[in-house]
Design a protein around this motif. Structure first.
Motif, PDB file in Angstrom:
ATOM      1  N   VAL A 147     -47.661 -11.366 -13.494  1.00  9.74           N
ATOM      2  CA  VAL A 147     -47.075 -10.300 -14.314  1.00  9.74           C
ATOM      3  C   VAL A 147     -45.630  -9.988 -13.922  1.00  9.74           C
ATOM      4  CG1 VAL A 147     -49.298  -9.229 -14.832  1.00  9.74           C
ATOM      5  CG2 VAL A 147     -47.960  -8.366 -12.938  1.00  9.74           C
ATOM      6  N   GLY A 148     -45.146 -10.652 -12.882  1.00  7.75           N
ATOM      7  CA  GLY A 148     -43.723 -10.548 -12.560  1.00  7.75           C
ATOM      8  C   GLY A 148     -43.360  -9.492 -11.539  1.00  7.75           C
ATOM      9  N   TYR A 149     -44.323  -9.094 -10.689  1.00  9.28           N
ATOM     10  CA  TYR A 149     -43.967  -8.174  -9.603  1.00  9.28           C
ATOM     11  C   TYR A 149     -43.267  -8.939  -8.488  1.00  9.28           C
ATOM     12  CZ  TYR A 149     -46.430  -4.135 -11.454  1.00  9.28           C
ATOM     13  OH  TYR A 149     -46.812  -3.069 -12.224  1.00  9.28           O
ATOM     14  N   ASP A 150     -42.354  -8.241  -7.836  1.00 10.21           N
ATOM     15  CA  ASP A 150     -41.573  -8.853  -6.770  1.00 10.21           C
ATOM     16  C   ASP A 150     -42.241  -8.653  -5.405  1.00 10.21           C
ATOM     17  OD1 ASP A 150     -39.301 -10.128  -5.658  1.00 10.21           O
ATOM     18  OD2 ASP A 150     -38.555  -8.159  -5.037  1.00 10.21           O
ATOM     19  N   ALA A 151     -42.984  -7.556  -5.251  1.00  7.73           N
ATOM     20  CA  ALA A 151     -43.668  -7.295  -3.979  1.00  7.73           C
ATOM     21  C   ALA A 151     -44.858  -6.389  -4.242  1.00  7.73           C
ATOM     22  CB  ALA A 151     -42.718  -6.619  -2.989  1.00  7.73           C
ATOM     23  N   GLY A 180     -45.951   0.033  -9.986  1.00  7.50           N
ATOM     24  CA  GLY A 180     -47.192  -0.153 -10.720  1.00  7.50           C
ATOM     25  C   GLY A 180     -48.415   0.072  -9.838  1.00  7.50           C
ATOM     26  N   HIS A 181     -49.548   0.489 -10.466  1.00  7.73           N
ATOM     27  CA  HIS A 181     -50.762   0.780  -9.687  1.00  7.73           C
ATOM     28  C   HIS A 181     -52.012   0.514 -10.542  1.00  7.73           C
ATOM     29  CE1 HIS A 181     -52.630   2.352  -6.140  1.00  7.73           C
ATOM     30  NE2 HIS A 181     -53.111   3.452  -6.696  1.00  7.73           N
ATOM     31  N   THR A 182     -51.903  -0.404 -11.505  1.00  7.59           N
ATOM     32  CA  THR A 182     -52.936  -0.754 -12.507  1.00  7.59           C
ATOM     33  C   THR A 182     -53.124   0.367 -13.543  1.00  7.59           C
ATOM     34  OG1 THR A 182     -54.986   0.092 -11.509  1.00  7.59           O
ATOM     35  CG2 THR A 182     -54.258  -2.125 -10.815  1.00  7.59           C
ATOM     36  N   HIS A 183     -53.735  -0.010 -14.668  1.00  8.56           N
ATOM     37  CA  HIS A 183     -53.939   0.942 -15.760  1.00  8.56           C
ATOM     38  C   HIS A 183     -55.085   1.910 -15.441  1.00  8.56           C
ATOM     39  CE1 HIS A 183     -53.520   2.415 -19.790  1.00  8.56           C
ATOM     40  NE2 HIS A 183     -54.735   2.059 -20.142  1.00  8.56           N
ATOM     41  N   ASN A 184     -56.266   1.364 -15.093  1.00 12.75           N
ATOM     42  CA  ASN A 184     -57.479   2.185 -14.893  1.00 12.75           C
ATOM     43  C   ASN A 184     -57.872   2.404 -13.434  1.00 12.75           C
ATOM     44  OD1 ASN A 184     -58.552   2.574 -17.695  1.00 12.75           O
ATOM     45  ND2 ASN A 184     -58.451   0.336 -17.676  1.00 12.75           N
ATOM     46  N   HIS A 185     -57.104   1.843 -12.518  1.00 13.89           N
ATOM     47  CA  HIS A 185     -57.414   1.955 -11.086  1.00 13.89           C
ATOM     48  C   HIS A 185     -58.777   1.361 -10.719  1.00 13.89           C
ATOM     49  CE1 HIS A 185     -57.254   3.553  -7.014  1.00 13.89           C
ATOM     50  NE2 HIS A 185     -56.051   4.029  -7.246  1.00 13.89           N
ATOM     51  N   PRO A 186     -59.050   0.107 -11.114  1.00 16.14           N
ATOM     52  CA  PRO A 186     -60.294  -0.546 -10.689  1.00 16.14           C
ATOM     53  C   PRO A 186     -60.162  -1.060  -9.250  1.00 16.14           C
ATOM     54  CG  PRO A 186     -58.955  -2.113 -11.877  1.00 16.14           C
ATOM     55  CD  PRO A 186     -58.185  -0.794 -11.895  1.00 16.14           C
ATOM     56  N   TYR A 207     -35.567   8.483  11.605  1.00 18.25           N
ATOM     57  CA  TYR A 207     -35.548   7.198  10.896  1.00 18.25           C
ATOM     58  C   TYR A 207     -34.530   7.253   9.779  1.00 18.25           C
ATOM     59  CZ  TYR A 207     -40.118   6.227  13.017  1.00 18.25           C
ATOM     60  OH  TYR A 207     -41.136   6.020  13.893  1.00 18.25           O
ATOM     61  N   GLN A 208     -34.069   6.059   9.397  1.00 19.48           N
ATOM     62  CA  GLN A 208     -33.276   5.995   8.179  1.00 19.48           C
ATOM     63  C   GLN A 208     -34.254   5.754   7.033  1.00 19.48           C
ATOM     64  OE1 GLN A 208     -30.352   2.874   8.159  1.00 19.48           O
ATOM     65  NE2 GLN A 208     -29.558   3.500   6.169  1.00 19.48           N
ATOM     66  N   ILE A 209     -34.327   6.678   6.099  1.00 25.53           N
ATOM     67  CA  ILE A 209     -35.278   6.543   4.983  1.00 25.53           C
ATOM     68  C   ILE A 209     -34.593   5.797   3.843  1.00 25.53           C
ATOM     69  CG2 ILE A 209     -36.805   7.749   3.386  1.00 25.53           C
ATOM     70  CD1 ILE A 209     -37.047  10.018   5.400  1.00 25.53           C
ATOM     71  N   LEU A 210     -35.163   4.645   3.517  1.00 25.14           N
ATOM     72  CA  LEU A 210     -34.573   3.762   2.500  1.00 25.14           C
ATOM     73  C   LEU A 210     -35.385   3.803   1.219  1.00 25.14           C
ATOM     74  CD1 LEU A 210     -33.946   0.484   4.547  1.00 25.14           C
ATOM     75  CD2 LEU A 210     -32.320   2.326   4.095  1.00 25.14           C
ATOM     76  N   LYS A 211     -34.748   3.385   0.131  1.00 26.49           N
ATOM     77  CA  LYS A 211     -35.512   3.092  -1.082  1.00 26.49           C
ATOM     78  C   LYS A 211     -36.443   1.936  -0.743  1.00 26.49           C
ATOM     79  CE  LYS A 211     -32.527   4.292  -4.846  1.00 26.49           C
ATOM     80  NZ  LYS A 211     -32.123   3.913  -6.173  1.00 26.49           N
ATOM     81  N   LEU A 212     -37.639   1.939  -1.318  1.00 27.10           N
ATOM     82  CA  LEU A 212     -38.606   0.891  -0.986  1.00 27.10           C
ATOM     83  C   LEU A 212     -38.051  -0.504  -1.285  1.00 27.10           C
ATOM     84  CD1 LEU A 212     -41.407   0.242   0.074  1.00 27.10           C
ATOM     85  CD2 LEU A 212     -42.313   0.598  -2.230  1.00 27.10           C
ATOM     86  N   ILE A 213     -37.329  -0.621  -2.384  1.00 30.90           N
ATOM     87  CA  ILE A 213     -36.806  -1.929  -2.783  1.00 30.90           C
ATOM     88  C   ILE A 213     -35.778  -2.441  -1.760  1.00 30.90           C
ATOM     89  CG2 ILE A 213     -34.905  -1.162  -4.305  1.00 30.90           C
ATOM     90  CD1 ILE A 213     -36.180  -3.200  -6.367  1.00 30.90           C
ATOM     91  N   THR A 267     -37.061   1.367 -17.707  1.00 29.16           N
ATOM     92  CA  THR A 267     -36.526   0.774 -16.482  1.00 29.16           C
ATOM     93  C   THR A 267     -37.460  -0.350 -16.048  1.00 29.16           C
ATOM     94  OG1 THR A 267     -35.678   1.272 -14.292  1.00 29.16           O
ATOM     95  CG2 THR A 267     -37.738   2.295 -14.847  1.00 29.16           C
ATOM     96  N   GLN A 268     -36.958  -1.267 -15.242  1.00 28.85           N
ATOM     97  CA  GLN A 268     -37.808  -2.364 -14.781  1.00 28.85           C
ATOM     98  C   GLN A 268     -38.626  -1.913 -13.578  1.00 28.85           C
ATOM     99  OE1 GLN A 268     -35.923  -6.038 -13.564  1.00 28.85           O
ATOM    100  NE2 GLN A 268     -37.958  -6.970 -13.561  1.00 28.85           N
ATOM    101  N   VAL A 269     -39.908  -2.259 -13.586  1.00 25.95           N
ATOM    102  CA  VAL A 269     -40.803  -1.902 -12.486  1.00 25.95           C
ATOM    103  C   VAL A 269     -41.157  -3.195 -11.745  1.00 25.95           C
ATOM    104  CG1 VAL A 269     -43.056  -0.911 -11.918  1.00 25.95           C
ATOM    105  CG2 VAL A 269     -41.690   0.115 -13.725  1.00 25.95           C
ATOM    106  N   SER A 270     -40.741  -3.290 -10.491  1.00 20.85           N
ATOM    107  CA  SER A 270     -40.873  -4.573  -9.791  1.00 20.85           C
ATOM    108  C   SER A 270     -41.778  -4.516  -8.569  1.00 20.85           C
ATOM    109  CB  SER A 270     -39.486  -5.083  -9.377  1.00 20.85           C
ATOM    110  OG  SER A 270     -38.890  -4.168  -8.481  1.00 20.85           O
ATOM    111  N   LEU A 271     -42.284  -3.314  -8.250  1.00 19.81           N
ATOM    112  CA  LEU A 271     -43.128  -3.166  -7.058  1.00 19.81           C
ATOM    113  C   LEU A 271     -44.518  -2.674  -7.464  1.00 19.81           C
ATOM    114  CD1 LEU A 271     -40.482  -1.345  -4.829  1.00 19.81           C
ATOM    115  CD2 LEU A 271     -40.949  -3.809  -4.939  1.00 19.81           C
ATOM    116  N   PHE A 272     -45.518  -3.094  -6.701  1.00 24.11           N
ATOM    117  CA  PHE A 272     -46.910  -2.792  -7.055  1.00 24.11           C
ATOM    118  C   PHE A 272     -47.678  -2.376  -5.807  1.00 24.11           C
ATOM    119  CE2 PHE A 272     -51.321  -4.370  -7.460  1.00 24.11           C
ATOM    120  CZ  PHE A 272     -51.715  -3.693  -8.608  1.00 24.11           C
ATOM    121  N   ALA A 273     -48.576  -1.397  -5.945  1.00 25.78           N
ATOM    122  CA  ALA A 273     -49.464  -1.012  -4.839  1.00 25.78           C
ATOM    123  C   ALA A 273     -50.903  -1.322  -5.232  1.00 25.78           C
ATOM    124  CB  ALA A 273     -49.311   0.464  -4.516  1.00 25.78           C
ATOM    125  N   TYR A 274     -51.612  -2.082  -4.369  1.00 19.32           N
ATOM    126  CA  TYR A 274     -53.023  -2.405  -4.626  1.00 19.32           C
ATOM    127  C   TYR A 274     -53.857  -1.131  -4.606  1.00 19.32           C
ATOM    128  CZ  TYR A 274     -51.750  -7.262  -3.808  1.00 19.32           C
ATOM    129  OH  TYR A 274     -51.172  -8.490  -3.897  1.00 19.32           O
TER     130      TYR A 274
END
Ligand SMILES: [Zn+2]
Length: 265
Positions: free
Chosen positions: A251-255, A195-201, A40-46, A228-235
């Motif tokens: 909060v301004g996440y892009d994805a 991003g992945h939340t502060h307390n992981h609820p 596979y071609q491994i890309l940056k997530l963005i 740096t700007q953080v634009s991606l988030f994981a639930y």
């Protein structure tokens, strides 16, 4: 395809070590990634997201690698490998440990049940064994279930951690990323932060304003420390609801990402 990893362990990790049922050692992890890198071609997530939005057919032979939770030990182990191989990876980090020196709630359960600092715990009038692999796994499953059912897994784990604190060397093994690591990741041209939340609820257990707060505090700490700007988030836990989608936007996440998305309403 987007891959999600959590923990990777040093090669000398003893056989029979239990960690939420799975131990992936560094040598094996390297083999996986190098195998994937040939096919596979491994890309940056963005970049992967941009390509996907442009035309989903274009990502069939593409791959992005991600890590959830943000463990100090994992960044120490894998970052030099990604740097030397020039392979991109993203670290979705929680930030509670920047405010108070403790572990994320489920990481505490993981450490409590894997490291066997106690032979058993007493909880809600019953004893639960931690003295062997199988009962410890059962105790771990029970704790995760009860924490979710309590509606406040963070408070639930805090209460237990007061009663059964972990030794410093165990805490150290499971602690979160350092400020220096966040800066290093931000400066890297192959590594990135999410991003992945502060307390992981569990987000679906919180009202909209608390979900926004969890995401906003986390994003701000990551951005302030790393510059740096953080634009991606994981639930967290892959769980989200209708309000979570609004919170991610507000909060301004892009994805935002989830494995086996569990949208509850
Ligand atoms: Zn997580």
């Amino acid at each position: 395809m987007i891959l999600l990893y959590h923990l990777v362990f040093p090669d000398m990790t003893p056989k029979g070590t239990w960690n939420a049922g799975l131990v992936l050692r560094m040598a094996q992890f390297k083999r996986q990634i190098l195998w994937l890198n040939k096919r596979y071609q491994i890309l940056k997530l963005i970049d992967y997201v941009a390509l996907y939005r442009n035309d989903p057919d274009l990502i069939e032979d593409k791959l992005a690698i991600t890590f959830d939770d943000g463990y100090r030990s994992v960044v120490d182990l894998v970052a030099p490998f990604f740097e030397s191989e020039r392979i991109p990876a993203t670290f979705f980090c929680s930030t509670r440990h920047f405010e108070r020196q403790d572990l994320l709630w489920f990481v505490y359960f993981n450490a409590l049940c894997s490291e066997r600092s106690y032979n058993k715990i007493s909880f809600q009038g019953s004893d639960y064994r931690l003295d062997a692999r199988k009962p410890a796994l059962e105790t771990w499953r029970m704790l995760i279930r009860k924490a979710r059912e309590s509606g406040d897994p963070i408070g639930f784990a805090d209460d237990l951690a007061q009663k059964y604190p972990l030794p410093p060397q165990v805490m150290r093994k499971y602690e979160g990323v350092t400020e220096e690591q966040l800066v290093m990741i931000a400066k890297s041209d192959v590594l990135s932060l999410g991003g992945h939340t502060h307390n992981h609820p569990y987000l679906d257990q919180l009202p909209l304003d608390a979900q926004i707060q969890e995401m906003a505090v986390n994003k701000q700490i990551l951005e302030n420390v790393s510059q740096t700007q953080v634009s991606l988030f994981a639930y967290t836990g892959g769980v989200y609801n209708h309000d979570s989608l609004a919170a991610v936007r507000s909060v301004g996440y892009d994805a935002a990402f989830a494995v086996n998305p569990k949208k509850t309403k």
